[in-house]
Design an enzyme around this catalytic site. Sequence first.
Site, short mmCIF file in Angstrom:
data_model
loop_
_atom_site.label_atom_id
_atom_site.label_comp_id
_atom_site.label_asym_id
_atom_site.label_seq_id
_atom_site.Cartn_x
_atom_site.Cartn_y
_atom_site.Cartn_z
N LYS A 173 0.82 -1.22 0.00
CA LYS A 173 0.00 0.00 0.00
C LYS A 173 0.86 1.27 0.00
O LYS A 173 0.39 2.33 -0.38
CB LYS A 173 -0.97 -0.01 1.16
CG LYS A 173 -2.06 -1.05 0.94
CD LYS A 173 -3.16 -0.99 1.97
CE LYS A 173 -4.27 -1.98 1.63
NZ LYS A 173 -3.83 -3.39 1.79
C1 LIG Z 1 -4.41 -4.45 1.04
C2 LIG Z 1 -3.63 -5.68 0.93
C3 LIG Z 1 -3.97 -6.71 0.02
C4 LIG Z 1 -5.21 -6.65 -0.85
O1 LIG Z 1 -5.17 -5.65 -1.83
P1 LIG Z 1 -6.53 -5.13 -2.49
O2 LIG Z 1 -6.13 -3.98 -3.32
O3 LIG Z 1 -7.42 -4.75 -1.34
O4 LIG Z 1 -7.10 -6.25 -3.28
C5 LIG Z 1 -3.14 -7.81 -0.06
N1 LIG Z 1 -2.06 -7.94 0.73
C6 LIG Z 1 -1.71 -6.99 1.63
C7 LIG Z 1 -0.52 -7.20 2.49
C8 LIG Z 1 -2.47 -5.83 1.76
O5 LIG Z 1 -2.11 -4.90 2.65
#
Ligand SMILES: *Cc1c(COP(=O)(O)O)cnc(C)c1O
Length: 554
Positions: free
Chosen positions: A130
Amino acid sequence: MSNGVVANGASVGQTHTTSQRYLSTRGEDSGLSFEEVVLKGLATDGGLYIPEAIPSADNWESWKDLPFTDLAFNIISLFISPSEIPSEDLKDIINRSYATFRAEEVTPLVNLQGDIHLLELFHGPTFAFKDVALQFLGNLFEYFLVRKNKGRTGRDRYHLTVVGATSGDTGSAAIYGLRGKKDVSVFMLHPKGRVSPVQEQQMTTVLDANVHNLAVTGNFDNCQDIVKALFADPEINSTHKLGAVNSINWARILAQTVYYFHAYFSLLRQQPSTFKLGDKVRFAVPSGNFGDILAGYFAFRMGLPVDKLVIATNENDILDRFFKTGRYEKKPTYGPNAEGGLEQDGVKAHEDGVKETLSPAMDILVSSNFERLLWFLAYQFASSAGMDDEWNKKQAGQEVSSWLSDLKNKGGFGPVYKDVLEAARKNFESERVSDQETLDTIKSIYKEVGYVLDPHSAVGVEAARRTQKRALAEEGAAKHIISLSTAHPAKFAGAVELALEEEPGFNFQEKVLPPEFIGLDKKEKRVSDVANDWKAVREVVRQQVEEEFKVFGY
Ligand SMILES: *Cc1c(COP(=O)(O)O)cnc(C)c1O
């Protein structure tokens, strides 16, 4: 540079200097600028913003040797009119956003095993994918706010108060994206004592004046309810401009399209004898809210040769069920979670049906960004009727509104038209990976190649392995597949240790723990305890914003 703008495959011959506008997936809000959609987040009609046309990256092949930030500029600038953000400013925003990453390549690609490659997205400040989007979003917010505030020196400044709830995973990425940014405060609510120690430390050891951690006596659902109550409250909205940084913000999707291109070009360099410019590649993406993989869909629509995007879900499998049945339903009527289903895995389920798994960042009931894909599917379907583009868009908005209204009122919709499902399956496949399979994957990858996967990335790798096996059986040969690694294993120590505790010679401290995590527990913390009472939280928000203003002298 001229780039034809493609509206669903038909080039309408516009150029990149044409202003890029945005519309809502529910059809009642359109003609917005990039700045408006970034600052608003959610559309007025409850929908999500998408570009009116997806630009095609006509000369993408010439980008193959560019460093990450130059590539990011070329891609992102296709979606933002230079009249909105001058090129030099956009370059500066991008450069600053990725200077905080520890890896020179920002998102390096490593070969995991055979034709399975891992795209490491966790080299940002909080060790999770993120960061790629939130570092960019934080700088964008600041850029827009500072510009709005030109000439204003006091209380008349436009000040954004970002409020969010976190169960641990996203909070720190949002905080690191916004720390120290001018004219924006961030309040992050977490359930007191219910987030992992590392996650709690990552959030509360950020001491910038504009960062406010609130530890709520309650659970994550209580935190979310408080945030919803604040957004719905006319009183706080009359005095504060509330903002959100959740995964529905368009800028986050946009920032994420970059690493799909970057990974493709890395593969070219690493596999010169088996992978050539123009060859198709697959991606496997551990998915929750569908934001990460949606960025891959945009990369594909811009022209990147993508064979399939493989959605990898944990036991919260609404997406997997959609691709198997054409029905999008909160309460499963198909698969191992369905009533009368066989699975008894001891996974704890919340009242609303969300299961607590070993990959908590993917524990969702519905995937908010899936609405954006639904719009494109509905648009494509409408286009087959041969009417004009305005009609197609109107139809798509109406279809999405009706689907989402059924989801809200009836708990689901579908099965969707056969053509719609077939169109979706052209670009996507799906796999569901249980907690046990997640642990098995962490274990077997460690045994076979010595690499330690975090549980989310393991869900992706298991999906990639299944895809390769099937492709081998059906097509006789498997293509290269890039599996997205979304977090560093040290962030999810519990699951990693559970999987590897019996491996001879495995030592978490030595093998996994990055130096940045050592001593985190001894650092100074700043956090306020609050009751599970939205009005009390409102008071804390008011007070702390007020104190912050004093720090800045207004
Ligand atoms: C947010 C997140 C995901 C999922 O991503 P999306 O965009 O919500 O599908 C997967 N792995 C981690 C570690 C995350 O923080």
